[in-house]
Structure formats: C-alpha cells, structure tokens
Design a protein around this motif. Sequence first.
Motif, PDB file in Angstrom:
ATOM      1  N   ALA A 100      12.710 116.321 -56.261  1.00  0.00           N
ATOM      2  CA  ALA A 100      11.405 116.293 -56.928  1.00  0.00           C
ATOM      3  C   ALA A 100      11.184 117.609 -57.662  1.00  0.00           C
ATOM      4  O   ALA A 100      11.684 118.657 -57.251  1.00  0.00           O
ATOM      5  CB  ALA A 100      10.294 116.085 -55.900  1.00  0.00           C
ATOM      6  N   ALA A 101      10.430 117.550 -58.773  1.00  0.00           N
ATOM      7  CA  ALA A 101      10.094 118.763 -59.520  1.00  0.00           C
ATOM      8  C   ALA A 101       9.317 119.706 -58.615  1.00  0.00           C
ATOM      9  O   ALA A 101       8.445 119.287 -57.857  1.00  0.00           O
ATOM     10  CB  ALA A 101       9.272 118.413 -60.749  1.00  0.00           C
ATOM     11  N   SER A 108      12.383 121.897 -64.969  1.00  0.00           N
ATOM     12  CA  SER A 108      13.650 122.611 -64.872  1.00  0.00           C
ATOM     13  C   SER A 108      14.053 122.929 -63.436  1.00  0.00           C
ATOM     14  O   SER A 108      15.228 123.107 -63.165  1.00  0.00           O
ATOM     15  CB  SER A 108      13.605 123.903 -65.696  1.00  0.00           C
ATOM     16  OG  SER A 108      12.625 124.762 -65.177  1.00  0.00           O
ATOM     17  N   ARG A 109      13.109 122.992 -62.510  1.00  0.00           N
ATOM     18  CA  ARG A 109      13.416 123.314 -61.117  1.00  0.00           C
ATOM     19  C   ARG A 109      13.095 122.116 -60.232  1.00  0.00           C
ATOM     20  O   ARG A 109      12.001 121.558 -60.302  1.00  0.00           O
ATOM     21  CB  ARG A 109      12.598 124.527 -60.659  1.00  0.00           C
ATOM     22  CG  ARG A 109      12.962 125.797 -61.390  1.00  0.00           C
ATOM     23  CD  ARG A 109      12.160 126.979 -60.872  1.00  0.00           C
ATOM     24  NE  ARG A 109      10.727 126.773 -60.900  1.00  0.00           N
ATOM     25  CZ  ARG A 109       9.934 127.100 -61.912  1.00  0.00           C
ATOM     26  NH1 ARG A 109      10.438 127.641 -62.992  1.00  0.00           N
ATOM     27  NH2 ARG A 109       8.637 126.884 -61.849  1.00  0.00           N
ATOM     28  N   TYR A 110      14.064 121.740 -59.402  1.00  0.00           N
ATOM     29  CA  TYR A 110      13.908 120.569 -58.538  1.00  0.00           C
ATOM     30  C   TYR A 110      14.363 120.921 -57.132  1.00  0.00           C
ATOM     31  O   TYR A 110      15.282 121.711 -56.948  1.00  0.00           O
ATOM     32  CB  TYR A 110      14.741 119.403 -59.066  1.00  0.00           C
ATOM     33  CG  TYR A 110      14.322 118.968 -60.451  1.00  0.00           C
ATOM     34  CD1 TYR A 110      13.374 117.974 -60.622  1.00  0.00           C
ATOM     35  CD2 TYR A 110      14.872 119.560 -61.585  1.00  0.00           C
ATOM     36  CE1 TYR A 110      12.980 117.568 -61.886  1.00  0.00           C
ATOM     37  CE2 TYR A 110      14.482 119.165 -62.852  1.00  0.00           C
ATOM     38  CZ  TYR A 110      13.536 118.166 -62.992  1.00  0.00           C
ATOM     39  OH  TYR A 110      13.148 117.780 -64.247  1.00  0.00           O
ATOM     40  N   ALA A 117      18.449 122.639 -53.844  1.00  0.00           N
ATOM     41  CA  ALA A 117      17.692 122.814 -55.081  1.00  0.00           C
ATOM     42  C   ALA A 117      18.633 122.782 -56.274  1.00  0.00           C
ATOM     43  O   ALA A 117      19.820 123.096 -56.161  1.00  0.00           O
ATOM     44  CB  ALA A 117      16.919 124.124 -55.053  1.00  0.00           C
ATOM     45  N   ILE A 118      18.077 122.406 -57.422  1.00  0.00           N
ATOM     46  CA  ILE A 118      18.812 122.396 -58.688  1.00  0.00           C
ATOM     47  C   ILE A 118      17.905 123.007 -59.745  1.00  0.00           C
ATOM     48  O   ILE A 118      16.725 122.672 -59.825  1.00  0.00           O
ATOM     49  CB  ILE A 118      19.224 120.970 -59.102  1.00  0.00           C
ATOM     50  CG1 ILE A 118      20.277 120.446 -58.142  1.00  0.00           C
ATOM     51  CG2 ILE A 118      19.741 120.938 -60.527  1.00  0.00           C
ATOM     52  CD1 ILE A 118      20.797 119.080 -58.493  1.00  0.00           C
ATOM     53  N   VAL A 119      18.479 123.890 -60.567  1.00  0.00           N
ATOM     54  CA  VAL A 119      17.774 124.469 -61.710  1.00  0.00           C
ATOM     55  C   VAL A 119      18.545 124.062 -62.955  1.00  0.00           C
ATOM     56  O   VAL A 119      19.728 124.380 -63.097  1.00  0.00           O
ATOM     57  CB  VAL A 119      17.669 126.005 -61.609  1.00  0.00           C
ATOM     58  CG1 VAL A 119      16.989 126.578 -62.842  1.00  0.00           C
ATOM     59  CG2 VAL A 119      16.932 126.410 -60.347  1.00  0.00           C
TER      60      VAL A 119
END
Length: 139
Positions: A100-101, A108-110, A117-119
């Motif tokens: 989720a955002a 851009s950040r989840y 986490a993913i950026v």
Amino acid sequence: MMFGRTVRVSFIIPLLLAAGACVPEDGAPKAAGTVTPVVPPAAQQLPAPPATKITTDLTAPRLTTGMATYRCGNGGMITIQNLGTSLRVVGQEGASEEFAASPANQSSRYQAVTHDAIVIDGREALVMKRGSTPQTCTR
C-alpha cells in the motif's frame, strides 16, 4: 548650457504628448478592450479543441494501472503491477505480495504488512526486505 536644456526638453515633450493622448478630455478613464478583434469567417466555424488537463501534483496518487518487470542486482526478477494506490509484486518464485502507498496520498513509496517496502524512482525500484540488504532493480 542651452544645448543641454534643448536636448532634455526634446525628450520630455513627446512623452508628455503621448501621455496626454491617453487621457480623454472629460477626465474619465477609457474603457479597456473596446476594440473588437477581427476574426476571419473560416476561423469562426471551427470548434475549439478540447482542453487538456495537466497534473503537476506529484503527491496525487496515480490513476493508471500497469505492469513492469524489473531485473534485480542479485540476478532475480520481480514483476510490479501498479494498481493506483497500491502495488502487487510477484517475485521470481511466484509469490505475490500487496504493497500500500505509504503515506496514502503519494505514488512512489509503498509498504507491505510484512514491513517490506518498495520505493519507485523512474525506471528503478529500491526493494527493501526485512532482514536483508536493500536491492536496486531496474526496468
């Protein structure tokens, strides 16, 4: 001395005449835009092009969905599906995880429930998994 005065007056007189021409004789200001523009008849019949909306707010969530495959530094691959306000990430093993955002109003950040986490930054994705070194993956 007389020549210098003549030169100064020769500059001032045209300016005063131009300013005087702008003021009507009754002292009331002139209405702006009283001249109607001339439009050729062919241009009057054409419909106006539709207005395009340009969004420059980078904090607004993306409304488009899409899928992209990323190659990671360890030789692995991940597939990221953009769902607008969240991501679905499918790893090389086929395991799927929802991100989720974080915060909710950006794109851009989840972050996942597992604290992974993913950026996303252009063509790169920084993948951070709990307990391991972050990896940069590129499209």
